[in-house]
Write a protein that holds these residues in place. Structure first.
Motif, short mmCIF file in Angstrom:
data_model
loop_
_atom_site.label_atom_id
_atom_site.label_comp_id
_atom_site.label_asym_id
_atom_site.label_seq_id
_atom_site.Cartn_x
_atom_site.Cartn_y
_atom_site.Cartn_z
N UNK A 21 0.82 -1.19 0.00
CA UNK A 21 0.00 0.00 0.00
C UNK A 21 0.85 1.24 0.00
N UNK A 22 0.27 2.34 -0.37
CA UNK A 22 1.01 3.60 -0.44
C UNK A 22 0.29 4.65 0.38
N UNK A 23 1.04 5.33 1.22
CA UNK A 23 0.52 6.45 1.98
C UNK A 23 1.13 7.70 1.41
N UNK A 24 0.32 8.60 0.89
CA UNK A 24 0.84 9.77 0.19
C UNK A 24 1.61 10.67 1.13
N UNK A 25 2.74 11.18 0.64
CA UNK A 25 3.55 12.11 1.44
C UNK A 25 2.87 13.47 1.46
N UNK A 26 3.07 14.19 2.56
CA UNK A 26 2.47 15.51 2.67
C UNK A 26 3.50 16.53 3.06
N UNK A 144 1.97 16.22 9.44
CA UNK A 144 0.73 15.50 9.73
C UNK A 144 1.01 14.07 10.17
N UNK A 145 2.27 13.76 10.43
CA UNK A 145 2.66 12.38 10.72
C UNK A 145 2.05 11.85 12.00
N UNK A 146 1.73 10.56 11.99
CA UNK A 146 1.27 9.85 13.18
C UNK A 146 2.49 9.55 14.04
N UNK A 148 3.11 7.49 16.14
CA UNK A 148 3.37 6.08 16.43
C UNK A 148 3.78 5.26 15.21
N UNK A 149 3.70 5.87 14.01
CA UNK A 149 3.95 5.06 12.81
C UNK A 149 4.87 5.69 11.77
N UNK A 150 5.20 6.97 11.86
CA UNK A 150 5.98 7.59 10.79
C UNK A 150 7.35 6.94 10.62
N UNK A 151 7.79 6.90 9.37
CA UNK A 151 9.11 6.37 8.97
C UNK A 151 9.32 4.92 9.40
N UNK A 152 8.22 4.14 9.26
CA UNK A 152 8.26 2.70 9.50
C UNK A 152 7.41 2.01 8.44
N UNK A 153 7.85 0.86 7.95
CA UNK A 153 7.03 0.15 6.98
C UNK A 153 7.69 -1.10 6.43
N UNK A 154 6.86 -1.90 5.75
CA UNK A 154 7.26 -3.14 5.09
C UNK A 154 7.02 -3.02 3.59
N UNK A 155 7.82 -3.74 2.81
CA UNK A 155 7.53 -4.02 1.41
C UNK A 155 7.85 -5.49 1.13
N UNK A 156 7.09 -6.06 0.18
CA UNK A 156 7.25 -7.46 -0.17
C UNK A 156 8.05 -7.57 -1.45
#
Length: 307
Positions: A21-26, A144-146, A148-156
């Motif tokens: 999934x993609x979360x748009x940058x702001x 607008x970053x959360x 608890x979650x900014x600059x964290x993620x997975x890719x397959x």
């Protein structure tokens, strides 16, 4: 701690047909991303350059592993863009995962997880931990970053073992050099935008050449964090091994204007049958112990240096 991934004992050869999934940058990052990724139309040329850089970055070499550090969170969000509007110089990462036990075959379906600090040295989930030196409070960045979650993620990984992330160049915190944490998981599944189950096969960190980091840290918003930056030679984790120790190959988007961003490449040589959670250890920020909800430090004194 490594979270609550459960081992489903699925073989590494099972490829997961998923998309991130993609979360748009702001915020301030948007204009930079438009410049950083403007050449996506030249797919063939970009792929050729990426493959060449990747091949110079540790192909078929088992990577050095380290502990996960004190700032891990098991959010498991599958997404390509992890910025959430955090300001900074754009960075696109192209990571290739290879199996060092089978003639450098790509590890299709591997889940690559990354996390790193923002431009001022703050991690999501630990925004009150002092990054050292003098920096504004994390809440002052206006994004607008959360928290608890900014600059964290997975890719397959695709059939070629490749994942791509869109993020920002990390800042720094005392006493560490600029770095990105990562784990490689296999045998899990993507469900509702998160990654569940499987085994952690590799835990490590990615590093940046000193000259690139120093150029970036002279720019806004990085320059608002002042203090003594730790170079690679003086870092407690980087062992000087180059690409096999996580040193990225970087290509500036615009040679005369580093504010336009960088592309980073590396090949991760792993053993997909091994388990390497990186549990415990991590060191502490300058203010002392991490917040009370941080992972506990249970490793030996030697291991605890890897923050």
């Amino acid at each position: 701690m490594t979270g609550n991934h459960k081992d489903t004992t699925i073989t590494r050869r099972r490829a997961l047909a998923v998309t991130g999934g993609t979360l748009a940058a702001g915020g301030l990052a948007v204009a930079g991303y438009q410049s950083a990724f403007a050449d996506e139309a030249t797919t063939t040329a970009t792929a050729t350059a990426s493959d060449s850089a990747s091949e110079s970055s540790g192909t078929c070499v088992l990577m050095s592993s380290v502990t996960e550090g004190p700032y891990y969170l098991d959010n498991a969000l599958v997404r390509k863009d992890i910025t959430e509007g955090k300001s900074g110089v754009p960075l696109t990462l192209r990571i290739t995962v290879q199996d060092t036990t089978e003639s450098c075959a790509p590890v299709a379906g591997a889940a690559v997880e990354i996390w790193h600090c923002d431009a001022w040295g703050y991690y999501s989930g630990y925004t009150t931990a002092n990054p050292g030196g003098s920096a504004p409070a994390e809440s002052e960045d206006g994004s607008t970053a959360d928290d608890n979650t900014y600059l964290r993620g997975y890719q397959i990984a695709n059939a070629n073992g490749v994942v791509k992330f869109e993020t920002i160049f990390p800042g720094w915190y005392t006493p560490r050099t600029c770095h990105i944490h990562l784990k490689v998981h296999t045998g899990g599944q993507k469900e509702d935008g998160t990654y569940e189950g499987g085994t952690v096969n590799y835990t490590g960190q990615l590093f940046f050449p000193d000259d690139a980091a120093e150029a970036i840290f002279a720019l806004e918003p990085y320059s608002q964090h002042s203090g003594s930056y730790t170079t690679l030679d003086n870092d407690m984790v980087y062992d000087g091994g180059g690409a096999s120790s996580g040193l990225l190959t970087l290509q500036p988007v615009h040679k005369k204007d580093v504010s336009k961003g960088y592309k980073g490449f590396i090949t991760l040589g792993i053993d997909p049958d091994a388990e390497n959670t990186g549990a415990g250890g991590g060191g502490t920020p300058p203010s002392g112990e991490p917040p009370t909800d941080a992972p506990s430090d249970s490793a030996s004194p030697a291991a605890s240096a890897s923050s």
